[in-house]
Design an enzyme around this catalytic site. Structure first.
Site, short mmCIF file in Angstrom:
data_model
loop_
_atom_site.label_atom_id
_atom_site.label_comp_id
_atom_site.label_asym_id
_atom_site.label_seq_id
_atom_site.Cartn_x
_atom_site.Cartn_y
_atom_site.Cartn_z
N SER A 107 29.42 -26.76 -11.27
CA SER A 107 29.49 -25.60 -12.15
C SER A 107 28.19 -25.38 -12.92
O SER A 107 28.09 -24.46 -13.74
CB SER A 107 30.66 -25.77 -13.14
OG SER A 107 30.61 -27.05 -13.73
N CYS A 117 28.82 -24.57 -6.31
CA CYS A 117 29.57 -24.61 -5.06
C CYS A 117 30.06 -23.19 -4.75
O CYS A 117 29.91 -22.28 -5.58
CB CYS A 117 30.78 -25.53 -5.23
SG CYS A 117 31.88 -24.94 -6.54
N GLU A 139 43.11 -27.52 -14.03
CA GLU A 139 43.55 -27.47 -12.62
C GLU A 139 44.86 -28.25 -12.45
O GLU A 139 45.78 -27.81 -11.76
CB GLU A 139 42.47 -28.05 -11.71
CG GLU A 139 42.86 -27.99 -10.25
CD GLU A 139 41.90 -28.73 -9.34
OE1 GLU A 139 40.68 -28.68 -9.59
OE2 GLU A 139 42.37 -29.38 -8.39
N THR A 189 40.97 -31.48 -7.16
CA THR A 189 39.86 -31.27 -6.21
C THR A 189 38.56 -31.95 -6.63
O THR A 189 37.65 -32.09 -5.82
CB THR A 189 39.56 -29.77 -6.06
OG1 THR A 189 39.29 -29.23 -7.37
CG2 THR A 189 40.70 -29.03 -5.41
N ASN A 208 33.89 -32.51 -12.28
CA ASN A 208 33.07 -33.00 -11.17
C ASN A 208 31.72 -33.53 -11.66
O ASN A 208 31.16 -34.44 -11.07
CB ASN A 208 32.93 -31.93 -10.09
CG ASN A 208 31.91 -30.89 -10.44
OD1 ASN A 208 30.73 -31.08 -10.18
ND2 ASN A 208 32.33 -29.79 -11.06
N HIS A 259 33.60 -24.58 -15.83
CA HIS A 259 33.32 -25.45 -16.97
C HIS A 259 31.82 -25.65 -17.16
O HIS A 259 31.27 -26.70 -16.82
CB HIS A 259 34.03 -26.80 -16.81
CG HIS A 259 35.51 -26.70 -17.07
ND1 HIS A 259 36.42 -27.60 -16.58
CD2 HIS A 259 36.23 -25.80 -17.78
CE1 HIS A 259 37.64 -27.26 -16.98
NE2 HIS A 259 37.55 -26.18 -17.71
N CYS A 264 37.50 -31.63 -2.85
CA CYS A 264 36.85 -30.57 -2.06
C CYS A 264 35.50 -31.02 -1.51
O CYS A 264 34.92 -32.02 -1.96
CB CYS A 264 36.70 -29.32 -2.91
SG CYS A 264 35.35 -29.44 -4.08
S1 SF4 Z 1 37.54 -26.81 -5.81
FE1 SF4 Z 1 36.19 -26.58 -7.60
S2 SF4 Z 1 34.37 -27.79 -7.11
FE2 SF4 Z 1 35.49 -27.49 -5.19
S3 SF4 Z 1 34.62 -25.65 -4.22
FE3 SF4 Z 1 36.34 -24.98 -5.47
S4 SF4 Z 1 35.47 -24.47 -7.46
FE4 SF4 Z 1 33.97 -25.72 -6.37
#
Ligand code: SF4
Length: 496
Positions: A455, A201, A315, A353, A413, A230, A383
Site C-alpha cells: 500500500s 500491488c 479484512e 491475504t 503486509n 492502509h 495473495c
Molecule cells: S489482497 Fe491486498 S495486498 Fe493482495 S493484491 Fe489485494 S489489495 Fe493487494
C-alpha cells in the site's frame, strides 16, 4: 581539520552551538565564518580545498512566512544552488528531539531582509532568508552538507520582536547542536539494495483509481468507508482532492456516494448501505472477495471455518461477517488447540491475504495435525503480492545490515515485511517517510535493504533514496526475485 565542520557566521551563534555541544566527547569544530555575504564568500573560498568530511551551516535567519515563529528551525532543502538532500532526515531527528523543525528552501540575500521583500521571496518558494548559507554550502563541493537556521524574526514580528526572537533562535541553535552532531555521525558512503517487487500491488492500484475516478466523475465529496488502503500518504493525498474518509456508514449523508475500501466489508455493511440508499462503489480487492466467497461456500456446506488472521483487521472483520456462526478466528497454534468445531470431520480453513507466509504455515500445520481431514482453500489465500514482497525482502535482508520498509503502521503486509527480516536476524524498521529514519539506526551500517509494502507509493521509496544520498556516496542496486504483471478490472460504476 576535523571530519565535520560547523560554520556559524556570528560569534554569538558559534557560542550557542558550542554550548550545545558541551556534552559531546569529541565535538565537531565550530568555525566562526563572518557576517554577511562577502565574508561568507571569502571564507568559503578558503574552506573549499580543505579536507573536511561534511559541513553544517548554522545560524539565525529571517522567517518569510507567517506560519513560522521565532525559535522555529528551518532545515534547508536547498541553499542557493546547493541541494541538501538529507534535510528530511535531519528535520525528522530534530522533531523527535522535541524541536520545532521544518524543511524548506533557504535563500541568501546580500542585505538584511526588508519587510516588503518577505512576501516576494516567499512567493519564490523560500521559507527563510539569510546572508551566508548559499556561499558557505557551496564550499562543501559535493560533500554532505546540511543547513540549519533558527528563525529570529517573521513577517508578523519583523524588527520589534528581533531581540526576543533572536534569543529564542539562539536557544534553538543550542538545542539543535547535538542533533546536528548525530547527523554528522550518520554520514558516510553506503549501498542500497532494493527489493523487487515492492510497493503498490494490483488491488491497491485499483482501489486508488476507483476513488480518483469517482472524484472525477461525481465530484467531491466522495465518501470512503475506512482508509481506502492502509497508507497515510495515499489517504492524505486523496483527502486533499475531496475524498472524505469515515469509520462507519452513519457518517455518510443519505444518497451520497460511498466507496468500500480494498479490505472488503461484511454483508451487514452492504445491507446497511442499501437500506440507506447510498450509491456504493466497491473497491474490495478481488483476491479478498475470493476469500469471502470461499467462506460462504464452506459455511453453506456445513463446515466450521477457521479463519487464520489478525483480530481487529478490517479484512478479517469483513470475512468473519460472511458466515459469523460458522467462522472462528484462529491466530496461533494455541487457538487451534482450543477450537471446538461442530463436526471434527467438517473443518476448513481460510487466511487473511496479507499474513506472513511462515507464520500462517505454522497455524495451518497445527490445523492439519489436529484435523487430518481439514479442507484448505482452493488456491492460496495469502495473495501473490504479499508472498512476492516477503520473498523479495528476505533476499535483500540476507545481504543487508539494516532493512527499511516503507509503509504505515496499520498496514498488515508492511508489518509482515519487517517481521520477515527480523526472523532471519536483520534489524528492520517500518517508516512512513524518510523523516522517520532515526539517524542512530545508520551507525555502522554500510548496506541498507529497502522495500515498500503493497500500500506504500513508489514515490516514498524514491524520497528515501534521495534523503540517504545526502549523507554521502550511495550506490543503488536491485534484487528482483520475480516480476508482476497482474491487473484487475474496474467496477462498472467507474468504468467510463
Ligand atoms: S489482497 Fe491486498 S495486498 Fe493482495 S493484491 Fe489485494 S489489495 Fe493487494
Amino acid at each position: 581539520m576535523t571530519d565535520t565542520i560547523i560554520c556559524a557566521p556570528m560569534r554569538i551563534e558559534a557560542r550557542a552551538i558550542r554550548r550545545g555541544l558541551r556534552g559531546s566527547a569529541d565535538p565537531p569544530e565550530v568555525l566562526r565564518t563572518g557576517y554577511g555575504t562577502t565574508r561568507a564568500a571569502d571564507r568559503a573560498g578558503q574552506l573549499k580545498p580543505d579536507s573536511f568530511g561534511q559541513m553544517v551551516v548554522m545560524g539565525v535567519g529571517a522567517g518569510l512566512t507567517s506560519d513560522l515563529s521565532p525559535g522555529d528551525l528551518v532545515v534547508g532543502t536547498e541553499a542557493g544552488l546547493v541541494t541538501c538532500a538529507s534535510a528530511p532526515l535531519l528535520a525528522g531527528e530534530l522533531r523527535r528531539a522535541g524541536l520545532p523543525a521544518r524543511t524548506g528552501r533557504i535563500t541568501t540575500v546580500d542585505h538584511l531582509v526588508r519587510r516588503s521583500e518577505r512576501a516576494s521571496l516567499a512567493a519564490d518558494g523560500a521559507l527563510l532568508a539569510d546572508m551566508e548559507s548559499a556561499p558557505l554550502a557551496a564550499a562543501a563541493a559535493g560533500r554532505p552538507v546540511a543547513v540549519v537556521r533558527a528563525v529570529s524574526d517573521t513577517p508578523d514580528h519583523p524588527v520589534a520582536g528581533i531581540v526576543s526572537g533572536g534569543l529564542a533562535a539562539l536557544r534553538s541553535l543550542r538545542a539543535a547542536a547535538p542533533v546536528v552532531e548525530r547527523w554528522a555521525g550518520a554520514c558516510g558512503s553506503r549501498r542500497v539494495l532494493l527489493a523487487g517487487p515492492r510497493s503498490f500491488c494490483a488491488g491497491v492500484e485499483r482501489a486508488i483509481e476507483i476513488v480518483e475516478r469517482a472524484l472525477e466523475s461525481r465530484g467531491a465529496p466522495v465518501y470512503v468507508r475506512k482508509q481506502i488502503v492502509h497508507n497515510t500518504r495515499v489517504v492524505g493525498d486523496l483527502e486533499s482532492r475531496g475524498a472524505v474518509f469515515v469509520d462507519e456508514l452513519d457518517q455518510v449523508p443519505d444518497g451520497a456516494t460511498v466507496v468500500f475500501s480494498a479490505h472488503g466489508v461484511s454483508p451487514m455493511v452492504r445491507a446497511e448501505a442499501s437500506r440507506r440508499g447510498l450509491a456504493v462503489i466497491d473497491a474490495t480487492c478481488p483476491l479478498v472477495s475470493k476469500v469471502h466467497a470461499e467462506a460462504r461456500r464452506f459455511a453453506a456446506d456445513g463446515y466450521t471455518v477457521a479463519l487464520i488472521g489478525h483480530a481487529g483487521h478490517e479484512e478479517v472483520e469483513g470475512t468473519l461477517g460472511e458466515a459469523p456462526s460458522s467462522t472462528v478466528l484462529v491466530q496461533t497454534a494455541e487457538d487451534v488447540a482450543a477450537l471446538r468445531p461442530r463436526d471434527e470431520k467438517r473443518v476448513a480453513y481460510l487466511m487473511q491475504t496479507t499474513l506472513s507466509v511462515d507464520e500462517a504455515a505454522e497455524v495451518s500445520g497445527a490445523l492439519r495435525e489436529r484435523f487430518p481431514a481439514v479442507r484448505a482453500p482452493g488456491s492460496d489465500d495469502i495473495c501473490y503480492a504479499t508472498t512476492n514482497r516477503q520473498a523479495a525482502v528476505r533476499a535483500v535482508a540476507e545481504e543487508s545490515d539494516l532493512v527499511l520498509v516503507a509503509g504505515s503502521a496499520n498496514s498488515s503486509n508492511s508489518v509482515r515485511l519487517v517481521e520477515t527480516c527480523e526472523r532471519i536476524g536483520t534489524p528492520a524498521h517500518l517508516i512512513d517517510s524518510a523523516a522517520d529514519i532515526e539517524l542512530g539506526w545508520l551507525t555502522g551500517v554500510s548496506t541498507i535493504g529497502l522495500t515498500a509494502g503493497a500500500s506504500a507509493p513508489p514515490a516514498v521509496v524514491e524520497e528515501i533514496i534521495s534523503a540517504l544520498s545526502g549523507l554521502g556516496p550511495l550506490s543503488v542496486s536491485e534484487r528482483t526475485t520475480t516480476t508482476e504483471s497482474i491487473r484487475f478490472g474496474l467496477p462498472k460504476e467507474v468504468r467510463h
